[in-house]
Design a protein around this motif. Structure first.
Motif, mmCIF file in Angstrom:
data_model
loop_
_atom_site.group_PDB
_atom_site.id
_atom_site.type_symbol
_atom_site.label_atom_id
_atom_site.label_comp_id
_atom_site.label_asym_id
_atom_site.label_seq_id
_atom_site.Cartn_x
_atom_site.Cartn_y
_atom_site.Cartn_z
ATOM 1 N N THR B 471 0.884 -1.106 0.062
ATOM 2 C CA THR B 471 0.063 0.037 0.082
ATOM 3 C C THR B 471 0.904 1.316 0.000
ATOM 4 O O THR B 471 0.536 2.335 -0.660
ATOM 5 N N ALA B 472 1.929 1.139 0.910
ATOM 6 C CA ALA B 472 2.854 2.575 0.694
ATOM 7 C C ALA B 472 3.716 2.566 -0.186
ATOM 8 O O ALA B 472 4.557 3.611 -0.206
ATOM 9 N N LEU B 473 3.619 1.653 -1.294
ATOM 10 C CA LEU B 473 4.576 1.905 -2.339
ATOM 11 C C LEU B 473 4.056 2.162 -3.695
ATOM 12 O O LEU B 473 2.946 2.047 -3.776
ATOM 13 N N ASP B 474 5.013 2.882 -4.447
ATOM 14 C CA ASP B 474 4.373 3.172 -5.963
ATOM 15 C C ASP B 474 4.131 2.019 -6.683
ATOM 16 O O ASP B 474 4.590 0.882 -6.406
ATOM 17 N N VAL B 475 3.326 2.233 -7.839
ATOM 18 C CA VAL B 475 2.736 1.052 -8.567
ATOM 19 C C VAL B 475 4.061 0.186 -9.247
ATOM 20 O O VAL B 475 3.910 -1.101 -8.842
ATOM 21 N N THR B 476 5.050 0.604 -9.601
ATOM 22 C CA THR B 476 6.035 -0.296 -10.005
ATOM 23 C C THR B 476 6.532 -1.071 -9.087
ATOM 24 O O THR B 476 6.846 -2.252 -9.189
ATOM 25 N N THR B 477 7.074 -0.619 -7.912
ATOM 26 C CA THR B 477 7.481 -1.302 -6.924
ATOM 27 C C THR B 477 6.562 -2.312 -6.260
ATOM 28 O O THR B 477 6.916 -3.319 -5.928
ATOM 29 N N GLN B 478 5.327 -1.895 -6.336
ATOM 30 C CA GLN B 478 4.196 -2.798 -5.897
ATOM 31 C C GLN B 478 4.240 -4.025 -6.600
ATOM 32 O O GLN B 478 4.374 -5.211 -6.034
ATOM 33 N N LYS B 479 4.526 -3.994 -7.958
ATOM 34 C CA LYS B 479 4.403 -5.107 -8.883
ATOM 35 C C LYS B 479 5.678 -6.023 -8.462
ATOM 36 O O LYS B 479 5.469 -7.336 -8.381
ATOM 37 N N SER B 480 6.768 -5.482 -8.211
ATOM 38 C CA SER B 480 7.968 -6.192 -7.910
ATOM 39 C C SER B 480 7.942 -6.966 -6.513
ATOM 40 O O SER B 480 8.298 -8.120 -6.331
ATOM 41 N N VAL B 481 7.188 -6.079 -5.627
ATOM 42 C CA VAL B 481 7.094 -6.888 -4.431
ATOM 43 C C VAL B 481 6.405 -8.058 -4.271
ATOM 44 O O VAL B 481 6.526 -9.100 -3.721
ATOM 45 N N LEU B 482 5.013 -7.813 -5.154
ATOM 46 C CA LEU B 482 3.943 -8.923 -5.147
ATOM 47 C C LEU B 482 4.653 -10.045 -5.756
ATOM 48 O O LEU B 482 4.580 -11.270 -5.473
ATOM 49 N N GLU B 483 5.642 -9.954 -7.026
ATOM 50 C CA GLU B 483 5.982 -10.763 -7.794
ATOM 51 C C GLU B 483 6.926 -11.462 -6.730
ATOM 52 O O GLU B 483 7.242 -12.774 -6.747
ATOM 53 N N LEU B 484 7.859 -10.834 -5.985
ATOM 54 C CA LEU B 484 8.782 -11.472 -4.985
ATOM 55 C C LEU B 484 7.929 -12.309 -4.033
ATOM 56 O O LEU B 484 8.360 -13.832 -3.769
#
Lengths: 317, 619
Positions: B471-484
């Motif tokens: 939630t606290a991350l920007d969209v591209t970072t969000q994607k990579s964290v979910l990926e992880l």
């Protein structure tokens, strides 16, 4: 932390120290010139002959132009020459060398005692009273420390003398000798400081214990000791050190009064005697020593803050 | 404002201060004669009925002298404070008065720098310096204490003036051509008067104590005048034979000092105080029934979290199977995060957790045991919402990871550090050996969240609980964290409990979804059928609130009508009824139980287009 930020911090801090030192030295130099009337006449008394006064003025260089006196004063300072006492004729540097250990040990021990009292009580009270638990304990602690902190250290000294020196005769009340003579003077300086610091430690700890990273530490199931001492305490200490530093300066000044309560043979006792006998060179010298002491303490505090919380140096710039 | 004053401390402090001030005026008039009456038969007597605090070396009554000394002590303190404020205002407003010409600005900066240097020295030291300059005696001490307190007042005034200098009314006055002095007197000073008065009150207490100090040293008030400090100095010499001669003035100083200080603090509190609001009460309803899995990593039944009379989590039941990924969705305030914390046993007092069943890896967590520490420390990983605040700002990242291995796996410092670096590499932190030595503020948000996840991987987690991890991350970072997270699940066969308000995120990452509303699970369904087979009107509304490629651009985005339920004031029946387009009387009366994965009387009923429209209009 990046080297650049450290270098900027060091430069800025050294600059401020040098300017403060210059203000201090200049103020100390001007002191003797700001005194109403003739300082030599005031020191020697009304009965002194005009010849004696003139001779003393000559030897002190008071007849030179002001800028030349200033130059001589600065030059002498660099060679460690603080002039001679107008009363005893002893070099001021010797008087200070004689007295400084008594004052420094008193202030140092008082500070250590205050921290040793404040950190455990503050941390303990924070753990007991965080999140609005045990309101009564919080109220008792806070109001007790407010009262203790309001009592000035020299009055606390008088009270301690009356109770532990006179009524109970547990501790000596005057002079400097063995360990026992330190007890009451150190306590009178330390208790008020400990009360203030303890309160700050508690408030800071309570708010730090609410922080997200403490929840993280708890989620890691670390030992309670690790959470409190390694994760919470360092974060609570930033504000504590700031205040402690400011108060350490005040503690140094507080020794002046406390030394006079306990006839402690330190700088504070000497400066008051010298002011009363108008022995200006000694007063100038001791003011310089106190001032430099305070400036060094402030420097140490700033460096300690920068090490503990590197963000503070960045924030400042 | 006057009402906020009515607390016992403020009243007591006010009464005390008033008494001190009255005594300062009255005592010298009433008791002067008694205080000066020399009685050589009564020299250095102890306390008696006639002389409460005994007599001094001339047989004068000490109690009367202490009372009379109030006048001089208090008026000197007030006068010194007045001097301090006046000089402080002049110095503090100098930068403003010098104006904005280059020379003026330079002069203003010079004054400010000078004040900043002086503030660094303790007041008593400045007072001693000025005492030498102004000479020994009451006048000298008065000027000394006044001037010594000026720098801190100057700093205060400067800060306050800087705070309001940019305000509109100051700018307006300036544009209207109001002169600098007039601007200061008419517009600036009145607006900083409040904090100034508060500080002056406390400073008066300080001045009183300082004066006592200087007089005690013999540098202040001189014989035959006397204030408390002078009496104290005279009394101390004879403290062995006659302690009251020193104690009586000492107590007077403390009482008067306290009066000023406490009143000042009460003033300060009255100026910036808020009242905590009271919480309404609510009796909780019976827990919903749900299924649980036998081979579960986590099995929860009837979990409740309460804070006093409020129960934000009202008996929920669910299970997370081995390697399974379960999402929990709902608006903020639905109890999702509290559920996560409760399951992880991280709810602290005054919060209270109860459950019919709470098992992690087959271990009953309801009764805390020593062994749970290691189990939870190594097998349960938590990832919190805000990576900015969830890492300790004063510890190196590597250290924060390594300590887990040190405390739970018995590794020494060196091998724990090596494992920390290895785990950072596992969560794709570039250059992990160097990064491990850095502090959290040197990490970006996404990197911090990776470090958080890596922290959970220090052990061998069976379950990762991630509370709004993106939630606290920007969209591209969000994607990579979910990926992880997804990758970890596949590689390490870890179960995931993902808390999110974002239906899209949950649909992407999870196998199964729990929908929470007002502290209950209202629907449980496979993530794949979230868009197609949701039966609870709340779930449908959540899904409908997410725009997709087919959402018409010309219509406003769908929202859920009304406000999320307040856990402190829940309605009688279904908590969603007040916002539900399908609700009828039964919904408002009876709370629906969980039946076949949904808790709704109207489960699966079609929402008529006109009802849908009405609910949209209501928002």
């Amino acid at each position: 932390m990046a080297d650049g930020a450290w270098r900027r911090f060091a430069l800025r801090r050294t600059g401020r120290l040098l300017v403060s030192l210059w203000v201090l030295v200049t103020a100390s130099f001007l002191m003797i010139h700001l005194v109403p009337g003739d300082p030599v006449r005031a020191a020697l008394g009304m009965t002194a002959s005009a010849d004696l006064v003139a001779a003393r003025r000559q030897s002190l260089g008071l007849n030179d132009p002001l800028w030349l006196q200033y130059w001589h004063y600065l030059r002498d300072l660099f060679t460690g020459n603080l002039g001679d006492s107008m009363v005893s004729g002893l070099p001021v540097a010797d008087v200070i060398g004689d007295r400084l250990p008594a004052t420094a040990s008193l202030a140092g021990l008082a500070f250590l005692a205050a921290v040793a009292l404040a950190v455990p009580t503050g941390v303990g009270m924070a753990i007991l009273t965080r999140g609005g638990r045990r309101r009564w304990a919080e109220t008792t602690y806070v109001s007790g420390s407010v009262v203790l902190a309001t009592v000035p250290d020299f009055l606390l000294g008088v009270g301690l003398v009356a109770v532990f020196g006179v009524q109970l005769a547990w501790a000596p009340v005057a002079g400097r000798g063995g360990t026992a003579t330190y007890v009451l003077p150190v306590l009178s300086l330390a208790l008020g400081l400990a009360a203030v610091l303890g309160r700050i430690v508690r408030v800071e700890m309570v708010s730090v214990l609410d922080a997200d990273y403490i929840r993280t530490a708890r989620a890691k199931r670390l030992k309670a000791r690790t959470i409190y001492l390694r994760h919470a305490l360092p974060n609570a200490l930033t504000a504590t050190i700031t205040v402690a530093g400011l108060m350490l300066g005040a503690l140094v000044a507080g020794t002046v009064l406390v030394e006079n309560v306990f006839a402690w043979p330190g700088l504070g006792y000497a400066i008051v005697q010298s002011i009363l006998s108008k022995d200006y060179p000694v007063v100038q010298g001791i003011v310089l020593v106190y001032g430099i002491g305070v400036l060094l303490i402030n420097l140490v505090v700033d460096v300690a803050l920068a090490l503990l919380d590197p963000r503070s140096t960045i924030r400042e710039s | 404002m006057p009402r906020r004053w009515l607390n016992p401390t403020a009243i007591a402090a006010g009464v005390l201060l008033l008494a001190v001030l009255v005594m300062a005026v009255v005592a010298p008039i009433v008791w002067s004669e008694k205080a000066d009456a020399v009685d050589t038969d009564q020299i250095l007597q102890g306390s008696s009925a006639e002389h409460w605090a005994g007599t001094d070396s001339l047989g004068r009554d000490i109690f009367a002298r202490v009372l009379v000394a109030t006048g001089l002590s208090v008026s000197l303190a007030l006068a010194a404070t007045a001097i301090g404020i006046s000089v402080g205002i002049v110095l503090g407003t100098a930068p403003m008065l010098f104006g904005t010409s280059p020379a003026g600005v330079r002069a203003g900066r010079l004054v400010t720098a000078f004040v900043n240097i002086l503030v660094a020295f303790p007041g008593l030291l400045l007072a001693l310096f000025f005492a030498v300059v102004f000479g020994v005696g009451a006048t000298g001490a008065l000027l000394a204490i006044g001037f010594a307190s000026a720098p801190s007042f100057a700093r205060l005034v400067h800060t306050l003036v800087a705070g309001i200098a940019e305000r509109d009314y100051i700018a307006a006055a300036r544009i209207a051509g109001v002169g600098r002095v007039r601007l200061l007197v008419r517009h600036v000073l009145p607006n900083i008067a409040e904090p100034l008065v508060v500080n002056a009150t406390m400073a008066a207490g300080g001045a009183l104590l300082s004066f006592a100090g200087l007089s005690f040293l013999g540098l202040g008030v001189q014989i035959p005048s006397y204030d408390w400090g002078r009496m104290l100095g005279e009394g101390l010499g004879g403290i062995y034979v006659h302690p009251s001669a020193a104690l009586a003035p000492g107590i007077a100083v403390i009482v008067a000092g306290l009066a000023f200080n406490l009143f000042g603090e009460a003033l300060a509190r009255a100026v910036g105080l808020r009242n905590p609001s009271a919480r309404p009460h609510r009796t909780p309803v019976a827990p919903a029934v749900s299924t649980s899995d036998g081979a579960a990593v986590l099995a929860v039944e009837g979990l409740r979290v309460s804070y006093g009379a409020v129960t934000p989590v009202r008996g929920i039941s669910f299970a997370v199977g081995r390697g399974e990924s379960v999402g929990v969705v709902g608006e903020s305030g639905s109890g999702k995060s509290l559920t996560a914390l409760a399951v992880a046993r991280l709810i602290e007092e005054p919060g209270h957790v109860s459950a019919d069943r709470l098992e992690f890896q087959g271990e009953d967590l309801r009764q805390p045991k020593r062994a749970h520490r290691k189990l939870l420390g190594t097998s349960l990983a938590m990832v919190f919402q805000d990576p900015m605040t969830s890492l300790n700002p004063t510890q190196r990242i590597g250290r924060q990871l390594a300590e887990v291995a040190e405390q739970h796996q018995g590794l020494n410092r060196r091998s724990a550090w090596a494992r920390a670096v290895d785990r950072l590499r596992a969560v794709r932190v570039p250059d992990p050996a160097r990064r491990a030595k850095q502090l959290p503020h040197e990490f970006s948000g996404g990197m911090r969240q990776r470090a958080m996840i890596g922290m959970g991987l220090m052990g061998t987690p069976a379950l990762v609980i991630a509370d709004e991890p993106t939630t606290a991350l920007d969209v591209t970072t969000q994607k990579s964290v979910l990926e992880l997270l997804r990758e970890l699940r596949e590689r390490e066969a870890v179960a995931l409990l993902l808390i999110s308000h974002d239906v899209t995120v949950v649909r992407q990452v999870c196998d199964r979804v729990l929908v929470m509303y007002a502290g209950r699970i209202v629907e449980e369904l496979p993530a794949a059928s979230l868009t197609t087979a949701a039966r609870h009107p709340y779930t449908r509304a959540l899904v409908a609130a997410v725009p997709d490629m087919d959402t018409p651009r010309d219509r406003p985005l769908a929202t859920i009508a009304g406000r999320p339920a307040d856990p402190a004031a829940l309605p009688e029946g279904c908590a969603f009824a007040p916002r539900c387009p399908l609700a009828d009387e039964r919904c408002a009366r009876e709370d629906p139980p969980m039946v076949a994965g949904v808790a709704c009387w109207k489960a699966g009923a079609v929402i008529a287009p006109d009802l849908q429209k009405r609910s949209e209009a209501a928002s």
